[in-house]
Design an enzyme around this catalytic site. Structure first.
Site, PDB file in Angstrom:
ATOM      1  CD  GLU A  48      -9.129 106.401 -26.018  1.00 37.31           C
ATOM      2  OE1 GLU A  48      -8.752 106.259 -27.196  1.00 37.31           O
ATOM      3  OE2 GLU A  48      -8.706 105.711 -25.082  1.00 37.31           O
ATOM      4  CG  ASP A  59      -4.127 106.105 -36.139  1.00 36.58           C
ATOM      5  OD1 ASP A  59      -4.503 105.394 -35.184  1.00 36.58           O
ATOM      6  OD2 ASP A  59      -3.924 107.324 -36.038  1.00 36.58           O
TER       7      ASP A  59
END
Lengths: 265, 411
Positions: A48, A59
């Site tokens: 990824e 995040d």
């Protein structure tokens, strides 16, 4: 069969989960991030790559640091695609999943973005802030171009919703292990995570379900029954550490991925 | 062509996906937040039509916030400018010193109903945080406030107040260290703690339900104002201009909501964004400067951003307006041309502050000083039969340090 499905099949044949890595394009530099990818691809099954955004709402600190570093280095979307292209031409390419926030795709235009993904060799897409069912149209557009749109499922997802999501999902579904941003400490027991995982799996055995969030060298072995496991923040943290200590992130990150791989054999 | 509907509150004029005008707003949120956002939406839709909840709200608005805030004529300022008659709605009289107390109080009432023990919020100027900490204390909730490190420095009086109320103020060091980063960090915190924590978004921004709750709360301002205008003028005058500063846009929506159905010719709505320092290209005025539609903090709206979709840094002397995005509701009002948006520079706001405080016994913070700047600019060109009303939505106590640094002994 898609490259993503193939990667899962290969891992399954060897009776181990697929190992998915996450690093941010352009971290610690454009060149280094490509080198990291090429190097870890020897041990990872699917890679990824994050396309960094400066206002990430899901995040944690480690990935934020990576994203800010990449942006500071001037990384642009076109650079992200060129990294993907170069990686796909390398000796040991692996399926690539791009991951990021919707505004960047939106500014590019959905179709435009998907077309360039296709041309560059992107195999899958994760869009953190484009949930189901809002992502249905976008997911359809991806499917038309043989790009897997990866749906996410979390501990807060209800069973009814989960059924719908699984039904509309493509090759792979991402299970978020706990209520957390990326990089949080695993605050739920592996047994509990696997219980929920099995529930999702039982809805459709043909889908590849990966578990992400909170996975490190310490925790990975306990979750090895899953189809796939994603390690992201631990790698981003290693890049930060390497930059700080003036060491080569390529070697250091590769060593972690090598060790992670060993733990799930 | 998108159109406003009459007789339906603007906060309810969205489609089933949460979009106003088919494109503003929505819910661009991580999967984990889908359920808590849905739960909150269901709870709010139930509560807002529940008589005992309304009674509770009105009780606290009256006895805790101090509604109604006064409506006064600024006679000396009107005389000085020699044009339109200028009035002010003194929302800064509300408990705590700004309109943010309405939203904070409602959020705490909802959090109690939801059985949450913790409440978390973002703040720029510190008012949203201060009010949330006040309301949390009153209703027995534990409170955590995220605030950009730059704002913590420049709005110290409000930070002190938050701490005094027992809130945990968390400095945010990422990005530009201002409101935009505080909102992001607050959302991230909620992602990790949504099982026991209620999130209060400090303005009419964020996922659809937060726009609605905030707008529903601040709408109290215009309910009072409508009544006050009618008792002052016997009926709604023929030429009224309602001027309000716009950062996220919560006070402007609250100030305007009762008047949106009126013809523009009768009641003009003017929003004033932060134009930033005169000498700088940076600003926080997405509507004025034609920023592109983008996704920020869970909603689609006009956003200061670059061609790649990275959010631009902003700059304004006013921390409360220093935000790259704006409420989807204001985007809708702009595109339907119901409201007009313009900006005032830091310098204009400071000049306005000086003039207003010299002539009148009021002390508007730097946010409403932007609105006063526009009033001062247009009033001389207008006739005496035009009524300008400025929402003086915040008190300048929090701006003590900035005003001292910028105006020194001139003030």
């Amino acid at each position: 069969m898609s490259l993503i499905n193939l990667a899962f099949k290969k891992a399954k044949n060897k009776k181990r989960p697929a190992l998915l890595t996450y690093t941010v394009a352009g971290d610690s530099s454009k060149k280094k991030s490509l080198e990291i990818l090429k190097s870890i691809a020897k041990y990872a099954d699917i890679c990824e790559i994050g396309f960094p955004h400066n206002t990430p709402i899901a995040d944690g600190g480690q990935i934020q640091s990576s994203a800010y570093r990449a942006l500071k280095n001037g990384i642009k979307i076109k650079d992200v695609f060129s990294i993907v292209r170069d990686f796909k031409r390398s000796a040991t390419p692996k399926p690539i999943i791009l991951m990021g926030y919707y505004n960047m795709i939106y500014q590019y235009g959905d179709n435009n973005f998907i077309n360039i993904c296709k041309k560059s060799g992107v195999d899958g897409l994760i869009v953190v802030d484009l949930p189901y069912p809002e992502n249905k149209d976008f997911a359809k557009k991806c499917k038309k171009k043989n790009i897997s749109f990866i749906q996410l499922v979390s501990p807060t997802t209800s069973l009814i919703r989960m059924k719908k999501i699984i039904m509309d999902s493509h090759d792979m579904v991402y299970y978020i292990s706990m209520l957390s941003t990326t990089g949080g400490k695993l605050k739920v027991s592996p047994e509990k995570i696997l219980k929920k995982y099995n529930k999702i799996k039982s809805l459709n055995k043909n889908k590849n379900i990966v578990i992400g969030f909170g996975i490190t060298e310490k925790t990975i072995a306990s979750l090895r029954k899953a189809d796939g496991l994603v390690v992201g923040s631990a790698l981003c943290k290693e890049i930060s550490k390497s930059v700080e200590n003036r060491q080569n992130p390529v070697t250091n990150v590769t060593n972690i991925v090598k060790r992670l791989r060993k733990k799930i054999l | 062509m998108i159109k406003l509907k009459k007789k339906i509150p603007l906060i309810d004029q969205h489609d089933k996906n949460g979009f106003w005008g088919g494109k503003f707003g929505g819910n661009f949120i991580p999967e984990t937040l889908k359920k808590p956002v849905e739960d909150l939406s269901i709870l709010f839709e139930r509560l807002r039509y529940n008589k005992s909840f309304i009674k509770q709200r009105d009780y606290h608005f009256k006895n805790y916030i101090g509604s109604p805030t006064s409506f006064i004529k600024l006679q000396k300022l009107s005389n000085h400018l020699g044009g339109a008659q200028i009035y002010a709605k003194m929302v800064s009289e509300a408990n705590g010193g700004a309109h943010k107390i309405y939203n904070a109080t409602v959020h705490c009432l909802i959090a109690k109903k939801a059985g949450k023990k913790y409440v978390v919020g973002d703040t720029g100027a510190g008012y949203a945080g201060k009010m949330l900490s006040m309301a949390a204390k009153r209703f027995g909730l534990k409170c955590k406030i995220f605030m950009g490190a730059k704002d913590i420095k420049r709005q110290k009086p409000n930070v002190d107040a938050m701490k005094k109320n027992g809130a945990n103020v968390v400095p945010v060091y990422s990005g530009s260290q201002t409101l935009v980063d505080a909102v992001s960090e607050c959302m991230r915190y909620w992602v990790s703690n949504c099982d026991n924590t209620h999130m209060c978004v400090g303005s009419t921004v964020g996922p659809n339900i937060f726009v609605k709750i905030c707008g529903w709360s601040t709408a109290q301002i215009s309910r009072e104002l409508k009544f006050q205008i009618q008792s002052e003028f016997k009926k709604i005058p023929k030429k009224v201009k309602l001027i309000n500063c716009v950062g996220g846009g919560s006070s402007a929506y609250g100030f305007w909501s009762e008047f949106i159905d009126y013809e523009k010719k009768q009641i003009e709505l003017i929003g004033v964004e932060a134009g930033g320092p005169r000498s700088s290209k940076l600003h926080a005025a997405p509507l004025t400067n034609g920023a592109k539609l983008g996704i920020l903090h869970g909603a689609a709206a006009y956003v200061c951003q670059n061609s790649e979709g990275q959010i631009n840094e902003t700059d304004s002397i006013s921390a409360g307006l220093d935000y790259p995005g704006v409420s989807p509701i204001h985007c809708f009002l702009k595109d339907t041309k119901r409201a007009r948006y313009t900006s005032a520079t830091d310098e204009h706001a400071l000049d306005a502050y000086k003039l207003v405080t010299k002539l009148e016994k009021i002390n508007p913070s730097l946010e409403p000083s932007h609105a006063f700047a526009e009033a001062i600019k247009i009033a001389p060109k207008l006739g005496k039969n035009t009524i300008i009303i400025v929402n003086s939505c915040g008190d300048a106590k929090k701006d003590r340090d900035i005003l001292k640094a910028r105006l020194g002994n001139n003030k």
